[in-house]
Design a protein around this motif. Structure first.
Motif, PDB file in Angstrom:
ATOM      1  N   GLU A 108      17.744   4.423 -21.180  1.00  0.00           N
ATOM      2  CA  GLU A 108      18.097   3.990 -19.822  1.00  0.00           C
ATOM      3  C   GLU A 108      17.797   2.522 -19.640  1.00  0.00           C
ATOM      4  N   ARG A 109      18.635   1.871 -18.880  1.00  0.00           N
ATOM      5  CA  ARG A 109      18.465   0.454 -18.679  1.00  0.00           C
ATOM      6  C   ARG A 109      17.499   0.177 -17.524  1.00  0.00           C
ATOM      7  N   LYS A 110      17.504   1.071 -16.562  1.00  0.00           N
ATOM      8  CA  LYS A 110      16.700   0.892 -15.358  1.00  0.00           C
ATOM      9  C   LYS A 110      15.209   0.848 -15.678  1.00  0.00           C
ATOM     10  N   GLU A 111      14.463   0.118 -14.822  1.00  0.00           N
ATOM     11  CA  GLU A 111      13.014   0.109 -14.961  1.00  0.00           C
ATOM     12  C   GLU A 111      12.409   1.190 -14.070  1.00  0.00           C
ATOM     13  N   TYR A 112      11.366   1.807 -14.560  1.00  0.00           N
ATOM     14  CA  TYR A 112      10.640   2.784 -13.750  1.00  0.00           C
ATOM     15  C   TYR A 112       9.218   2.295 -13.547  1.00  0.00           C
ATOM     16  N   PHE A 113       8.619   2.751 -12.460  1.00  0.00           N
ATOM     17  CA  PHE A 113       7.272   2.273 -12.132  1.00  0.00           C
ATOM     18  C   PHE A 113       6.284   3.416 -11.960  1.00  0.00           C
ATOM     19  N   THR A 114       5.085   3.202 -12.459  1.00  0.00           N
ATOM     20  CA  THR A 114       3.976   4.142 -12.224  1.00  0.00           C
ATOM     21  C   THR A 114       2.743   3.366 -11.795  1.00  0.00           C
ATOM     22  N   ALA A 168       0.824  -1.208   0.000  1.00  0.00           N
ATOM     23  CA  ALA A 168       0.000   0.000   0.000  1.00  0.00           C
ATOM     24  C   ALA A 168       0.859   1.259   0.000  1.00  0.00           C
ATOM     25  N   GLN A 169       1.988   1.206   0.708  1.00  0.00           N
ATOM     26  CA  GLN A 169       2.852   2.382   0.766  1.00  0.00           C
ATOM     27  C   GLN A 169       3.518   2.662  -0.574  1.00  0.00           C
ATOM     28  N   ILE A 170       3.972   1.601  -1.216  1.00  0.00           N
ATOM     29  CA  ILE A 170       4.577   1.780  -2.539  1.00  0.00           C
ATOM     30  C   ILE A 170       3.545   2.384  -3.494  1.00  0.00           C
ATOM     31  N   GLN A 171       2.364   1.827  -3.459  1.00  0.00           N
ATOM     32  CA  GLN A 171       1.308   2.328  -4.342  1.00  0.00           C
ATOM     33  C   GLN A 171       1.033   3.806  -4.070  1.00  0.00           C
ATOM     34  N   SER A 172       0.947   4.170  -2.792  1.00  0.00           N
ATOM     35  CA  SER A 172       0.605   5.571  -2.506  1.00  0.00           C
ATOM     36  C   SER A 172       1.747   6.518  -2.865  1.00  0.00           C
ATOM     37  N   LEU A 173       2.973   6.041  -2.694  1.00  0.00           N
ATOM     38  CA  LEU A 173       4.113   6.876  -3.112  1.00  0.00           C
ATOM     39  C   LEU A 173       4.049   7.150  -4.616  1.00  0.00           C
ATOM     40  N   LEU A 174       3.796   6.092  -5.384  1.00  0.00           N
ATOM     41  CA  LEU A 174       3.704   6.266  -6.837  1.00  0.00           C
ATOM     42  C   LEU A 174       2.510   7.143  -7.204  1.00  0.00           C
ATOM     43  N   PHE A 175       1.461   6.998  -6.428  1.00  0.00           N
ATOM     44  CA  PHE A 175       0.221   7.718  -6.724  1.00  0.00           C
ATOM     45  C   PHE A 175       0.384   9.230  -6.653  1.00  0.00           C
ATOM     46  N   SER A 205       3.352  10.749  -6.879  1.00  0.00           N
ATOM     47  CA  SER A 205       4.578  11.176  -7.527  1.00  0.00           C
ATOM     48  C   SER A 205       4.303  11.673  -8.955  1.00  0.00           C
ATOM     49  N   ALA A 206       4.875  12.815  -9.296  1.00  0.00           N
ATOM     50  CA  ALA A 206       4.632  13.405 -10.614  1.00  0.00           C
ATOM     51  C   ALA A 206       5.333  12.617 -11.726  1.00  0.00           C
ATOM     52  N   GLU A 207       6.424  11.907 -11.357  1.00  0.00           N
ATOM     53  CA  GLU A 207       7.202  11.154 -12.334  1.00  0.00           C
ATOM     54  C   GLU A 207       7.246   9.672 -11.948  1.00  0.00           C
ATOM     55  N   PRO A 208       7.430   8.773 -12.917  1.00  0.00           N
ATOM     56  CA  PRO A 208       7.677   7.375 -12.578  1.00  0.00           C
ATOM     57  C   PRO A 208       8.924   7.263 -11.698  1.00  0.00           C
ATOM     58  N   LEU A 209       8.954   6.280 -10.799  1.00  0.00           N
ATOM     59  CA  LEU A 209      10.100   6.110  -9.897  1.00  0.00           C
ATOM     60  C   LEU A 209      10.821   4.785 -10.148  1.00  0.00           C
ATOM     61  N   SER A 210      12.133   4.794  -9.920  1.00  0.00           N
ATOM     62  CA  SER A 210      12.914   3.560 -10.032  1.00  0.00           C
ATOM     63  C   SER A 210      12.867   2.805  -8.704  1.00  0.00           C
ATOM     64  N   MET A 211      13.329   1.573  -8.745  1.00  0.00           N
ATOM     65  CA  MET A 211      13.332   0.780  -7.525  1.00  0.00           C
ATOM     66  C   MET A 211      14.183   1.465  -6.462  1.00  0.00           C
ATOM     67  N   GLU A 212      15.350   1.954  -6.862  1.00  0.00           N
ATOM     68  CA  GLU A 212      16.242   2.675  -5.941  1.00  0.00           C
ATOM     69  C   GLU A 212      15.495   3.797  -5.221  1.00  0.00           C
ATOM     70  N   GLU A 213      14.777   4.570  -6.003  1.00  0.00           N
ATOM     71  CA  GLU A 213      14.078   5.721  -5.430  1.00  0.00           C
ATOM     72  C   GLU A 213      13.008   5.291  -4.431  1.00  0.00           C
ATOM     73  N   ILE A 214      12.299   4.229  -4.758  1.00  0.00           N
ATOM     74  CA  ILE A 214      11.260   3.735  -3.854  1.00  0.00           C
ATOM     75  C   ILE A 214      11.885   3.240  -2.552  1.00  0.00           C
TER      76      ILE A 214
END
Lengths: 167, 167
Positions: free
Chosen positions: B78-84, B28-35, B37-46
């Motif tokens: 970029e090689r990294k994956e981003y999440f939205t 739920a926290q990951i989802q709300s952080l992404l929710f 966030s103005a930009e997609p986030l990488s795993m590192e950022e999360i």
DNA sequence: TTAAAGTTTCAATAATTACTGAAACTTTAA
DNA sequence: TTAAAGTTTCAGTAATTATTGAAACTTTAA
């Protein structure tokens, strides 16, 4: 499937579904045992049937009473307390809907209103934050009012039925 | 309250409300952080933002993707994956309603149908059991169809909006 | 190829939540 | 009163659930 099998299957299924309406396993199991029982049960009988301790039974019964789902009953000439649950599923649903709204939705709405009320500082970040938390707040409010409408709807349904009997 | 405070308050509140829609705190926290966030986030950022381990982040992201709430995104070069996450609350509600129905309500209905189908043996006990489990089954079916109707209602709402744009 | 960048898996462990059982408490009938 | 019948409380413990971290795996660019 015979009665005994069916009974334990029902209690287990309903018990693990407890999370769906926000109560723990033992609480849900006690409720379901009372729900299918033709007679009110004593604490002893509940303990025996579910194989749980006296303490556990006592605490969970108290919580169920607190939710307004279970009530104490006294048998004439007996000192022991007996317990019954609300037997009408519609009324049961109504109580649960109301309690969940009060315990979870309302406090959440309060926080959402608070956090969506920060002053924008012109950055993208805060703009997005305000926009999204406001949307979430509206959704939660909609869900809450829907839940309450349903609950009252059911009350009306019951009220209507009662009125029908007396008309 | 400033942005940083509001942000963590939102993530925590929404996180602990996770139980309401049947998912765990980290998810739920990951989802709300992404929710928010103005930009997609990488795993590192999360990981950094929520102070949770790589493994935990990976597993919970996968579950969110499995639910259809979160999707991977690739940034050019970029090689990294981003999440939205799904940003439309109505659509979010629709997905959650559908998943809960599929994961919890439907299996419960199946069991209720099964157990309420035992053959009566003329005793009070089984009569009460059959009566009550049938009532519970009907209630659950009503709740399920309501949930699905709501979900489709919202889909229609979206469909309508899209149609409006192109008309 | 290969090694660097990134992701996934899972056994071990931490955190949380539920449960027990016995002692303390309350009520009641004699 | 008192003692028997019954109920509640809660510290300790068990069971469950979530999290970490490091090793294994995958992908990609040179």
């Amino acid at each position: 499937m015979n009665y005994t099998e069916a009974k334990s299957k029902f209690i287990n299924t309903w018990g693990s579904l407890g999370t769906l309406w926000g109560i723990n396993k033992a609480m849900a199991q006690i409720q379901s045992l009372l729900f299918i029982s033709a007679e009110p049960l004593s604490m002893e009988e509940i303990m025996e049937e579910l194989k749980i301790s006296r303490g556990n039974t006592s605490m969970n019964l108290r919580q169920l009473i607190d939710w307004g789902i279970v009530s104490k009953e006294f048998k004439a000439g007996e000192r022991k307390e007996y317990f019954t649950t609300e037997k009408d599923v519609q009324e049961l649903a109504r109580i649960i809907a109301k309690e969940r709204s009060r315990r979870e939705l309302q406090p959440t709405i309060k926080v959402l209103k608070e956090v969506s009320n920060i002053t924008p500082d012109g950055t993208n970040e805060t703009d997005e934050f305000i926009k999204q938390t406001k949307a979430m707040c509206e959704l939660t409010e909609t869900a809450d009012s829907l839940l309450n409408k349903m609950a009252n709807q059911q009350q009306n349904w019951i009220t209507k039925s009662i009125l029908k009997i007396f008309s």
